[in-house]
Design an enzyme around this catalytic site. Structure first.
Site, PDB file in Angstrom:
ATOM      1  CG  HIS A  90      -2.151  -0.658   0.959  1.00 60.16           C
ATOM      2  ND1 HIS A  90      -3.007  -1.532   2.006  1.00 60.16           N
ATOM      3  CD2 HIS A  90      -2.829  -0.979  -0.073  1.00 60.16           C
ATOM      4  CE1 HIS A  90      -3.843  -2.094   1.427  1.00 60.16           C
ATOM      5  NE2 HIS A  90      -4.076  -1.761   0.065  1.00 60.16           N
TER       6      HIS A  90
ATOM      7  CD  GLU B 170      -4.193 -11.446 -29.880  1.00 59.11           C
ATOM      8  OE1 GLU B 170      -4.396 -10.642 -28.789  1.00 59.11           O
ATOM      9  OE2 GLU B 170      -5.362 -11.939 -30.382  1.00 59.11           O
TER      10      GLU B 170
ATOM     11  CG  ASP C  91      -2.569 -12.783 -26.156  1.00 59.55           C
ATOM     12  OD1 ASP C  91      -2.205 -13.553 -25.418  1.00 59.55           O
ATOM     13  OD2 ASP C  91      -3.541 -12.320 -26.377  1.00 59.55           O
TER      14      ASP C  91
ATOM     15  CB  CYS D 157      -3.764  -2.687 -29.691  1.00 57.06           C
ATOM     16  SG  CYS D 157      -3.955  -4.443 -30.360  1.00 57.06           S
TER      17      CYS D 157
HETATM   18  C1  PEP Z   1      -2.460  -8.356 -26.919  1.00 60.60           C
HETATM   19  O1  PEP Z   1      -2.599  -9.569 -26.900  1.00 60.60           O
HETATM   20  O2  PEP Z   1      -1.453  -7.811 -27.144  1.00 60.60           O
HETATM   21  C2  PEP Z   1      -3.879  -7.598 -26.928  1.00 60.60           C
HETATM   22  C3  PEP Z   1      -3.845  -6.307 -27.023  1.00 60.60           C
HETATM   23  O3  PEP Z   1      -4.892  -8.348 -26.466  1.00 60.60           O
HETATM   24  P1  PEP Z   1      -5.316  -8.740 -25.039  1.00 60.60           P
HETATM   25  O4  PEP Z   1      -4.229  -7.975 -24.078  1.00 60.60           O
HETATM   26  O5  PEP Z   1      -6.548  -8.302 -24.716  1.00 60.60           O
HETATM   27  O6  PEP Z   1      -5.105 -10.047 -25.231  1.00 60.60           O
HETATM   28 MG    MG Z   2      -4.494 -10.375 -27.077  1.00 59.80          MG
END
Ligand code: PEP
Ligand code: MG
Length: 817
Positions: A442, A680, A704, A753
């Site tokens: 914390h 991924e 991923d 992403c």
């Molecule tokens: C990823 O795998 O990078 C991704 C953006 O999807 P998630 O984190 O939702 O699996």
């Molecule tokens: Mg993913």
């Protein structure tokens, strides 16, 4: 492997019947099952010598699992062990499983060739299926689901699944206990997933030790006039993730470096300044003061009341200055002062002629030890909070000052209490260095919230050196602590601090401007969202580059219908105010199971039916979702994105489902509807040229992609150091994706992403590899845009080429520095 089984029962008839029942489950007879039950004269009882003989008969060299019925059966079995030869005894496991269910499971498991430890563990879990069945997992949150009357008055029951990332830790546990306060109901909780013991819902110290981690099921039972209300309150809290919505999918705390024993960055930022030493004042238990038990209790009650007032003041100040969520940390401490279980324990000690201070110290030490033994690091970090409450009361009882971490300079201490962290004045504390603690303690959470740079787990040697130093330079982003820095180091740290402040201010000022590299290449910076709230928080985002639609699905007990889905997606699109929204189809399975979509157990869920694989296996769910997407796409710019794509056939099937949804909606193809896939799976990256003709964009999910490329499961701390998106293997897959996109006869945008997109240091590298969109957490949009503006494309390409030649992620990171 042939593990033997011994059934110990008071009743021969019972044991024989249980063995016969287990035999029914086995087609091929299974391994040896011996019975030691009843006494020779036919009466009820157990006999250690008979048990020892049965074990010897059952032992075929691979161990024996012993199942027992009640009471003295256990004692007899323990005694039997002592009578056995060492080599036999070493292979015997006395299993606490229920006799009938345990025997059936053990017999099946042993027949399958499992080793004795696994047979025993399976047997010990044997009641779970029954418990889950009888305490259903889908309580109706509006009306307590089950009422059972077993003679002790009606019992209400419910079950909830813990969804918060840190589990049912101290703060939510405190909320739960508070919510039940004052109700005329006796509430018991049990961790079904761990098949743990029943604990009282009135005791924070017990609730916090349920060990309920994310994904665990917890059963709630209540009796009494207000039992129904009690169940409703608990389930409502669980529905609301105990007010910790943000922690359901939290930013991970700063990663623990691979090398243990190294300081851990715990709160980003740079601080340079004089050393302020905070020596932990060890609180000894004050000498015993004479008095009757009633006098001891009164003394303790007064001390607790004064400590409560102090803590309440700190809490109120934290709520005003930091925020309600952080202030709630102190609720757990306040509740501990009132915890009925703890007070009962202290009371019993006082009644046994122990004085108030010693009784309080010993009872709280016991709570601390229970937490210290917890499997979860986050729970272990709570020990400090318990210790603080213990010490505050002891200081009061001993007439000592409550110490405070006020003052000027870089604070160097063994550890910090939450109250001390909340009391720190950021303007007077350039940084904090702690010998112990962890990024999830914390104190560290509060330091991050207050913007005080911090390094934890620095170890006693470094802290001892720091204490002797006059000046320290601390980088809470990298974990560096330099004692008495020489002039060049000092100016380096000062420059880092100034640059950081300037960067943050500039970034926010220009957040609404596009991110254009120095040579004029526009890179879109989008945001990853789970709901409309995230979309609103993403100041300056060019688009929503990833909408994790599964958040509309995860907290449900039935699939949302098309209208409900449309409303959720529309709200996000509206919050984005005309900016493009990338709706990803359901990405469940793996670490995101769905309550209402029971899946066969998979040995490797991340390699199983997840993402698009699951959607294609459940075309009804996919059709509803695409139907809702298409409706929204008629009014807003929408991209449809499919996750976890591995083969072209999957994409063909998914696109066909989208075409069907367009027909179902019946208004023609929405203008501007674009289609893309997440990259991924390494196979998708390597086959990018085959996918490119069929998509408008690739969005690389580095989270991923990294786990699959490096065979390091995300979320598994043991392999966390391996799982680095900057590994040259991952970079090669990103380059392959961009290369594939470039071979299409139309523009195929390449986006990232995954979390790597939010790493400002990686922006040039990703752009150099061909990425033209970065989708990041809402709060990172402004700074990532700024990082893009600093990039020169030619240099970025050279950087990317050099990075791909590096042997490992560490070398890439060095290159980026
Ligand atoms: C990823 O795998 O990078 C991704 C953006 O999807 P998630 O984190 O939702 O699996
Ligand atoms: Mg993913």
């Amino acid at each position: 492997m042939t593990v033997g089984i011994v059934v110990v029962s008071h009743s021969r008839a019972l044991a024989d019947a249980a063995v016969a029942l287990a035999g029914e489950m086995l087609r091929d007879g299974g391994g040896p099952v011996e019975v030691a039950a009843g006494l020779d004269d036919g009466s009820f009882g157990t006999d250690a010598v008979a048990i020892g003989d049965a074990v010897t008969r059952a032992d075929q060299g691979d161990g024996v699992v012993v199942l027992m019925d009640l009471g003295s059966a256990v004692l007899s079995a323990e005694l039997a062990l002592e009578l056995l030869d060492d080599d036999v005894r070493d292979g015997v496991v006395l299993c606490p499983a229920p006799l009938v269910e345990g025997l059936i499971v053990a017999a099946v498991s042993a027949a399958g060739g499992a080793p004795s430890a696994e047979v025993a563990a399976e047997a010990a879990d044997a009641l779970q299926a029954k418990a889950i069945h009888l305490v259903p997992g889908e309580p109706d949150r509006d009306q307590p689901d089950q009422t059972v009357d077993d003679g002790d008055g009606p019992e209400q029951r419910g079950v909830f699944t813990v969804r918060m990332a840190h589990g049912l830790h101290a703060r939510p546990a405190a909320q739960l206990v508070q919510a039940l306060r004052g109700l005329d109901a006796e509430v018991r909780l049990r961790n079904l997933t761990l098949d743990g013991p029943d604990v009282s819902g009135a005791s924070l110290s017990k609730v916090a030790t349920l060990g309920a981690l994310q994904g665990h099921d917890v059963a709630v039972r209540a009796r009494g006039p207000e039992a129904g209300e009690a169940i409703r309150r608990v389930l409502d809290l669980a529905d609301d993730d105990f007010g910790e919505a943000a922690a359901v999918s939290p930013p991970r705390p700063p990663a623990t470096p691979a090398t243990t024993g190294e300081p851990i960055p715990a709160s980003p930022g740079v601080g340079v300044g004089p050393v302020r030493v905070e020596r932990a004042v060890a609180v000894d238990v004050p000498p015993a003061r004479p008095g009757t038990p009633a006098e001891q209790r009164a003394r303790l009650d007064e001390a607790r009341a004064r400590v409560r007032d102090d803590l309440q003041t700190v809490r109120d100040r934290a709520a005003r200055e930091i925020g309600e969520a952080e202030a709630a940390i102190f609720d757990a401490q306040l509740l501990l002062l009132e915890d009925p279980d703890v007070l009962a324990d202290v009371g019993a000690r006082i009644d046994a002629a122990v004085d108030a201070a010693r009784a309080w110290a010993d009872a709280l030490d016991e709570v601390g030890s229970r937490l210290a033994a917890a499997a979860d690091e986050y729970m272990r970090a709570r020990v400090r909070d318990v210790r603080d409450v213990r010490d505050r009361v002891l200081r009061d009882l001993g007439g000592l000052e409550q110490h405070d971490a006020a003052g000027d300079g870089i604070l160097v201490a063994d550890d910090l209490t939450p109250a001390d962290a909340a009391a720190l004045d950021p303007a007077r504390t350039p940084a904090v260095v702690l010998a112990g603690s962890s990024p999830t303690a914390h104190a560290a959470i509060l330091l991050r919230a207050r913007g005080v740079p911090a390094v934890v787990a620095a170890g006693p040697a470094l802290v001892a050196r720091a204490r002797e130093a006059a000046v320290l330079a601390v980088d809470g982003t990298t974990g560096e602590v330099v004692t008495d820095p020489d002039p060049p180091t000092l100016s380096d740290f000062r420059a880092r601090a100034e640059a950081l402040t300037r960067r943050r201010e500039n970034a926010l000022r220009r957040a609404h401007e596009p991110a254009v590299t120095r040579d004029g290449t526009t890179v879109l910076v989008g945001t990853n969202v789970g709901g409309a709230g995230d979309a609103e928080a993403a100041v300056g985002a060019d688009l929503a580059g990833l909408v994790r639609t599964e958040f509309c699905f995860l907290d449900r007990h039935r699939a949302p219908d098309v209208d409900e889905q449309e409303a959720a997606y529309r709200a996000i699109a509206e919050a984005m105010g005309g900016r493009r929204v990338t709706l990803r189809t359901l990405d469940v399975g793996g670490d995101k199971p769905l309550d209402y979509l029971p899946m066969p157990r998979e040995a490797n869920p991340f390699l199983g039916v997840r993402g698009l694989r699951l959607a294609l296996a459940r075309p009804d769910l996919l059709a509803d979702q695409l139907h809702a997407f298409v409706r929204v796409a008629h009014d807003h710019p929408v991209d449809v994105m499919f996750p976890m794509v591995t083969t072209v056939d999957e994409l063909v099937a998914a696109r066909r489902a989208l075409d069907d949804a367009v027909v179902t909606v019946g208004r023609g193809r929405p203008a501007g509807l674009r289609v893309g896939i997440m990259v991924e799976v390494p196979a998708a990256a390597l086959k990018a040229p085959a996918f490119a003709p069929m998509v408008d964009f690739f969005s690389i999910g580095t989270n991923d992609l990294t786990q699959y490329a490096l065979a390091a499961e995300r979320g598994n701390d043991a392999v966390a150091p391996l799982s680095d998106g900057l590994d040259p293997a991952v970079l090669a897959l990103i380059a392959a994706t961009a290369g594939g996109a470039g071979r299409a006869d139309h523009d195929v945008l390449v986006a990232v992403c995954g979390e790597l997109a939010g790493d400002e240091d990686a922006a040039a590298l990703l752009i150099g590899l061909g990425v033209r969109e970065l989708s990041v957490a809402p709060t990172a949009v402004a700074t990532v845009k700024e990082a893009v503006r600093a990039v020169d494309l030619t240099q970025a390409r050279a950087l990317a080429a050099a990075a791909r030649e590096c042997p490992d992620a560490h070398a890439v990171r060095e290159l980026l520095r």
